[in-house]
Design an enzyme around this catalytic site. Sequence first.
Site, PDB file in Angstrom:
ATOM      1  N   ASN A  10     -48.566 -15.696  55.412  1.00 46.57           N
ATOM      2  CA  ASN A  10     -48.887 -16.837  54.559  1.00 46.57           C
ATOM      3  C   ASN A  10     -49.313 -18.004  55.438  1.00 46.57           C
ATOM      4  O   ASN A  10     -48.485 -18.598  56.122  1.00 46.57           O
ATOM      5  CB  ASN A  10     -47.631 -17.194  53.743  1.00 46.57           C
ATOM      6  CG  ASN A  10     -47.782 -18.472  52.955  1.00 46.57           C
ATOM      7  OD1 ASN A  10     -48.875 -18.998  52.793  1.00 46.57           O
ATOM      8  ND2 ASN A  10     -46.666 -18.989  52.458  1.00 46.57           N
ATOM      9  N   LYS A  12     -50.330 -20.845  54.528  1.00 48.23           N
ATOM     10  CA  LYS A  12     -50.060 -22.145  53.881  1.00 48.23           C
ATOM     11  C   LYS A  12     -51.315 -23.029  53.974  1.00 48.23           C
ATOM     12  O   LYS A  12     -52.417 -22.508  53.903  1.00 48.23           O
ATOM     13  CB  LYS A  12     -48.827 -22.803  54.501  1.00 48.23           C
ATOM     14  CG  LYS A  12     -47.636 -21.832  54.556  1.00 48.23           C
ATOM     15  CD  LYS A  12     -46.344 -22.492  54.883  1.00 48.23           C
ATOM     16  CE  LYS A  12     -45.269 -21.423  55.027  1.00 48.23           C
ATOM     17  NZ  LYS A  12     -43.934 -21.972  55.138  1.00 48.23           N
ATOM     18  N   HIS A  95     -43.449 -18.892  45.584  1.00 52.71           N
ATOM     19  CA  HIS A  95     -43.012 -19.316  46.920  1.00 52.71           C
ATOM     20  C   HIS A  95     -42.130 -20.555  46.769  1.00 52.71           C
ATOM     21  O   HIS A  95     -42.378 -21.405  45.918  1.00 52.71           O
ATOM     22  CB  HIS A  95     -44.225 -19.622  47.800  1.00 52.71           C
ATOM     23  CG  HIS A  95     -43.855 -19.816  49.235  1.00 52.71           C
ATOM     24  ND1 HIS A  95     -43.338 -20.988  49.721  1.00 52.71           N
ATOM     25  CD2 HIS A  95     -43.908 -18.961  50.292  1.00 52.71           C
ATOM     26  CE1 HIS A  95     -43.083 -20.847  51.014  1.00 52.71           C
ATOM     27  NE2 HIS A  95     -43.431 -19.628  51.381  1.00 52.71           N
ATOM     28  N   GLU A  97     -41.970 -23.208  48.332  1.00 54.79           N
ATOM     29  CA  GLU A  97     -42.675 -24.501  48.426  1.00 54.79           C
ATOM     30  C   GLU A  97     -43.361 -24.834  47.111  1.00 54.79           C
ATOM     31  O   GLU A  97     -43.477 -26.005  46.745  1.00 54.79           O
ATOM     32  CB  GLU A  97     -43.670 -24.466  49.599  1.00 54.79           C
ATOM     33  CG  GLU A  97     -42.932 -24.510  50.932  1.00 54.79           C
ATOM     34  CD  GLU A  97     -43.671 -23.860  52.079  1.00 54.79           C
ATOM     35  OE1 GLU A  97     -44.890 -23.626  51.990  1.00 54.79           O
ATOM     36  OE2 GLU A  97     -43.000 -23.566  53.095  1.00 54.79           O
ATOM     37  N   GLU A 167     -36.814 -14.671  50.408  1.00 55.72           N
ATOM     38  CA  GLU A 167     -37.001 -15.732  51.392  1.00 55.72           C
ATOM     39  C   GLU A 167     -35.928 -16.805  51.202  1.00 55.72           C
ATOM     40  O   GLU A 167     -36.112 -17.718  50.380  1.00 55.72           O
ATOM     41  CB  GLU A 167     -38.371 -16.368  51.220  1.00 55.72           C
ATOM     42  CG  GLU A 167     -39.520 -15.411  51.421  1.00 55.72           C
ATOM     43  CD  GLU A 167     -40.766 -16.131  51.889  1.00 55.72           C
ATOM     44  OE1 GLU A 167     -41.279 -15.745  52.936  1.00 55.72           O
ATOM     45  OE2 GLU A 167     -41.201 -17.092  51.224  1.00 55.72           O
ATOM     46  N   GLY A 173     -39.444 -21.788  57.884  1.00 56.28           N
ATOM     47  CA  GLY A 173     -40.004 -22.834  58.731  1.00 56.28           C
ATOM     48  C   GLY A 173     -38.965 -23.589  59.541  1.00 56.28           C
ATOM     49  O   GLY A 173     -39.267 -24.634  60.121  1.00 56.28           O
ATOM     50  N   SER A 213     -38.748 -17.414  59.093  1.00 53.38           N
ATOM     51  CA  SER A 213     -38.767 -17.505  60.559  1.00 53.38           C
ATOM     52  C   SER A 213     -38.834 -16.149  61.255  1.00 53.38           C
ATOM     53  O   SER A 213     -38.244 -15.960  62.321  1.00 53.38           O
ATOM     54  CB  SER A 213     -37.559 -18.317  61.061  1.00 53.38           C
ATOM     55  OG  SER A 213     -37.610 -19.625  60.543  1.00 53.38           O
TER      56      SER A 213
HETATM   57  C1  PEP Z   1     -43.000 -18.482  54.370  1.00 53.89           C
HETATM   58  O1  PEP Z   1     -43.551 -19.538  54.227  1.00 53.89           O
HETATM   59  O2  PEP Z   1     -43.101 -17.615  53.488  1.00 53.89           O
HETATM   60  C2  PEP Z   1     -42.226 -18.257  55.589  1.00 53.89           C
HETATM   61  C3  PEP Z   1     -41.427 -17.229  55.657  1.00 53.89           C
HETATM   62  O3  PEP Z   1     -42.393 -19.168  56.609  1.00 53.89           O
HETATM   63  P1  PEP Z   1     -41.834 -19.066  58.123  1.00 53.89           P
HETATM   64  O4  PEP Z   1     -42.092 -17.677  58.595  1.00 53.89           O
HETATM   65  O5  PEP Z   1     -42.612 -20.091  58.883  1.00 53.89           O
HETATM   66  O6  PEP Z   1     -40.367 -19.362  58.055  1.00 53.89           O
END
Ligand code: PEP
Length: 250
Positions: A10, A12, A95, A97, A167, A173, A213
Amino acid sequence: MTRKKIVAGNWKMNTTVSDGVLLAKTLAENYNQQEPKMIIIPPFTHLFPVVAALNGSALGVGAQNCHQEEKGAFTGEISAKMLSSIQVPYVVLGHSERRQFFGEQDILLSAKIDAALSAGLIPIFCVGESLDIRNEGKQNEFVRLQLQNGLFHLSTDQFAKIVIAYEPIWAIGTGVTASPEQAQDMHQFIRKQINQAYGEAIADEFTILYGGSVKGSNAKEIFAKPDVDGALVGGASLDAMDFLKIARSF
Ligand code: PEP
């Protein structure tokens, strides 16, 4: 869909169109296997040129969101049908976000899931709890409700087409990854919910990704867990070599 190994990236709101096309081409040149399935999820502006640049590659392409209506007076929005019309097969929905910054709630997300499936897209549906909820020990109930409200209205045939990404918000992040055991526990719990709603055969074949992450340096231990089928990756998916390393960690 039968159970698959998937590594999805992703992007973003990152990269210019030209940088994004370059990243997609670099990935395609270095990785052209069917398993694990690698999917890139760039911003909307990049989708058409990325699909064109990947012509014939095994790399999959997804969008980060879609609107729940097919068309109409919804300024600034993109419909699922528009995505399928440019051969984008995947769409991320729910997601954290989108839930957190754009107020997307389960009822809206269930309509988006319906729209995506009607347009022939494969939704990657995200669930996951905040740190407060985990600290209270209520993560299972929280995720169970997200599944029930967002997905469990689907018919068995419809449900079998989707992918779920667990997630935990506290791991996105932040550089903090859920331990492989925490990921496994939740994935096993999700599979159990699917078993109860749709039966064992669907649950066993269902693809559940972990996100939060994930990097080249930690993917292997997470992928070693039996109920983890791959990853939804944010930050590390912007680095071609690290993203490829994740895909080679099974
Ligand atoms: C995500 O945005 O779906 C995500 C897992 O981000 P990150 O890997 O940066 O934690």
